[in-house]
Write an enzyme that holds these catalytic residues in place. Sequence first.
Site, PDB file in Angstrom:
ATOM      1  N   GLY A 215      40.078  16.752 -86.048  1.00  0.00           N
ATOM      2  CA  GLY A 215      40.228  18.064 -85.437  1.00  0.00           C
ATOM      3  C   GLY A 215      40.880  18.080 -84.073  1.00  0.00           C
TER       4      GLY A 215
ATOM      5  N   ASP B 122      37.382  18.928 -80.797  1.00  0.00           N
ATOM      6  CA  ASP B 122      38.007  20.239 -80.966  1.00  0.00           C
ATOM      7  C   ASP B 122      37.058  21.371 -80.603  1.00  0.00           C
ATOM      8  OD1 ASP B 122      36.338  19.727 -83.140  1.00  0.00           O
ATOM      9  OD2 ASP B 122      37.832  20.169 -84.680  1.00  0.00           O
TER      10      ASP B 122
ATOM     11  N   ASP C  89      29.895  23.057 -81.360  1.00  0.00           N
ATOM     12  CA  ASP C  89      29.135  24.076 -82.085  1.00  0.00           C
ATOM     13  C   ASP C  89      27.662  23.855 -81.736  1.00  0.00           C
ATOM     14  OD1 ASP C  89      28.622  26.107 -83.925  1.00  0.00           O
ATOM     15  OD2 ASP C  89      28.570  24.750 -85.619  1.00  0.00           O
TER      16      ASP C  89
ATOM     17  N   PHE D 122      33.829  31.969 -87.031  1.00  0.00           N
ATOM     18  CA  PHE D 122      34.459  30.779 -87.591  1.00  0.00           C
ATOM     19  C   PHE D 122      35.955  30.821 -87.289  1.00  0.00           C
ATOM     20  CE2 PHE D 122      36.048  27.703 -90.617  1.00  0.00           C
ATOM     21  CZ  PHE D 122      35.093  26.703 -90.499  1.00  0.00           C
ATOM     22  N   VAL D 123      36.447  29.768 -86.681  1.00  0.00           N
ATOM     23  CA  VAL D 123      37.851  29.745 -86.276  1.00  0.00           C
ATOM     24  C   VAL D 123      38.583  28.571 -86.910  1.00  0.00           C
ATOM     25  CG1 VAL D 123      37.575  30.964 -84.079  1.00  0.00           C
ATOM     26  CG2 VAL D 123      37.205  28.489 -84.166  1.00  0.00           C
TER      27      VAL D 123
ATOM     28  N   ARG E 111      44.878  23.505 -90.329  1.00  0.00           N
ATOM     29  CA  ARG E 111      44.940  22.716 -89.086  1.00  0.00           C
ATOM     30  C   ARG E 111      46.286  22.889 -88.389  1.00  0.00           C
ATOM     31  NH1 ARG E 111      40.538  19.084 -88.975  1.00  0.00           N
ATOM     32  NH2 ARG E 111      39.973  18.112 -90.942  1.00  0.00           N
TER      33      ARG E 111
HETATM   34  P1  IMP Z   1      28.504  20.312 -84.078  1.00  0.00           P
HETATM   35  O1  IMP Z   1      28.122  18.893 -84.350  1.00  0.00           O
HETATM   36  O2  IMP Z   1      27.530  21.279 -84.669  1.00  0.00           O
HETATM   37  O3  IMP Z   1      28.787  20.604 -82.627  1.00  0.00           O
HETATM   38  O4  IMP Z   1      29.803  20.590 -84.906  1.00  0.00           O
HETATM   39  C1  IMP Z   1      31.033  20.204 -84.519  1.00  0.00           C
HETATM   40  C2  IMP Z   1      31.980  20.203 -85.714  1.00  0.00           C
HETATM   41  O5  IMP Z   1      31.722  21.304 -86.603  1.00  0.00           O
HETATM   42  C3  IMP Z   1      33.393  20.385 -85.244  1.00  0.00           C
HETATM   43  O6  IMP Z   1      33.999  19.152 -84.907  1.00  0.00           O
HETATM   44  C4  IMP Z   1      34.031  21.054 -86.446  1.00  0.00           C
HETATM   45  O7  IMP Z   1      34.437  20.092 -87.380  1.00  0.00           O
HETATM   46  C5  IMP Z   1      32.927  21.856 -87.080  1.00  0.00           C
HETATM   47  N1  IMP Z   1      33.006  23.296 -86.700  1.00  0.00           N
HETATM   48  C6  IMP Z   1      32.087  24.002 -86.008  1.00  0.00           C
HETATM   49  N2  IMP Z   1      32.478  25.277 -85.851  1.00  0.00           N
HETATM   50  C7  IMP Z   1      33.693  25.378 -86.447  1.00  0.00           C
HETATM   51  C8  IMP Z   1      34.636  26.482 -86.610  1.00  0.00           C
HETATM   52  O8  IMP Z   1      34.450  27.629 -86.179  1.00  0.00           O
HETATM   53  N3  IMP Z   1      35.773  26.179 -87.299  1.00  0.00           N
HETATM   54  C9  IMP Z   1      36.044  24.950 -87.798  1.00  0.00           C
HETATM   55  N4  IMP Z   1      35.210  23.903 -87.669  1.00  0.00           N
HETATM   56  C10 IMP Z   1      34.029  24.121 -86.997  1.00  0.00           C
HETATM   57 MG    MG Z   2      35.854  18.813 -87.493  1.00  0.00          MG
END
Ligand code: IMP
Ligand code: MG
Length: 192
Positions: A38, A94, A97, A146-147, A159
Site C-alpha cells: 500500500g 499507507d 486504521d 473506506f478509501v 491502487r
Molecule cells: P490497521 O492494522 O487496522 O491499522 O489496518 C491497516 C491496514 O488496513 C492498511 O494498511 C490497509 O491495508 C487496510 N485499510 C484500512 N482502512 C482502509 C481503507 O479505507 N481503504 C483501504 N485499505 C484500508
Molecule cells: Mg494494505
Amino acid sequence: MRTLISTEELRTGIAGLARRLEAHYQGQPLTIVALLNGSLLFLADLVRELRIPVEYDTLRVSAYRGEATTAGEVRVEVGQVPAVRGRHLLLLDDILDTGATLQAVGQLALGWGALSVRTAVLLWKPDRTRAGFRPDDYVRQIPDVFVVGYGLDYNLQYRQLPQIVELDLSAAEAGQGRSEEHTSELQSRVDI
Ligand code: IMP
Ligand code: MG
C-alpha cells in the site's frame, strides 16, 4: 464515489511531511522502511521530495485476523529484517486504521538495533484507532470511510489511481468480475 484528496493536495501534503522530516532528521542517518504494497507510491513520492540523504527499504508483513486470535490482534511475519542498526528508522504505511499493524511492526522493529523507531502514515482514521496509539506523523486525517487510490486497494484493485477516492463498497461489489473496465471507468469519473 468522490475524490476525498486530490493529486495536488497529496503532493503538497507530502511536501509538508518531507519538510518536517528534514527538520527532525537533519544530519542523522535515516532509513525509511515502507510496508508493502500500500505505501509504495507514498514512499516513491516522499523520498523524491526529501532534501536530506535517506536510505529506503520495504517490508512485506502478513497480518492475520483469524478467529483464533483476539479481535484486532495481528501476527506479523517479516521475511528479511531491514539493515537499520545504528540508523534512525521511520516506518511508513499507507493508512492507520485500528493501528494494529503498525503497532505490531513497531514492537518488532524495536529489536532491530535502530537508534530510534518512529512511524508516519499518509492517512489516519483517528476515530477508528485503538486508544493510546497514534502515528508520530501523518499527511491527512480522514473520517471513518473506506478509501482507495494512491496505493490503497479494495480487493487488490484501484491502487493505481493518482488521488484518494471514497469508495462506495456496494458499487465496488457490483463491479467485480469486470475489474479493469471498472477501474478505468472510475478513473475517468474521478478525474472530472
Ligand atoms: P490497521 O492494522 O487496522 O491499522 O489496518 C491497516 C491496514 O488496513 C492498511 O494498511 C490497509 O491495508 C487496510 N485499510 C484500512 N482502512 C482502509 C481503507 O479505507 N481503504 C483501504 N485499505 C484500508
Ligand atoms: Mg494494505
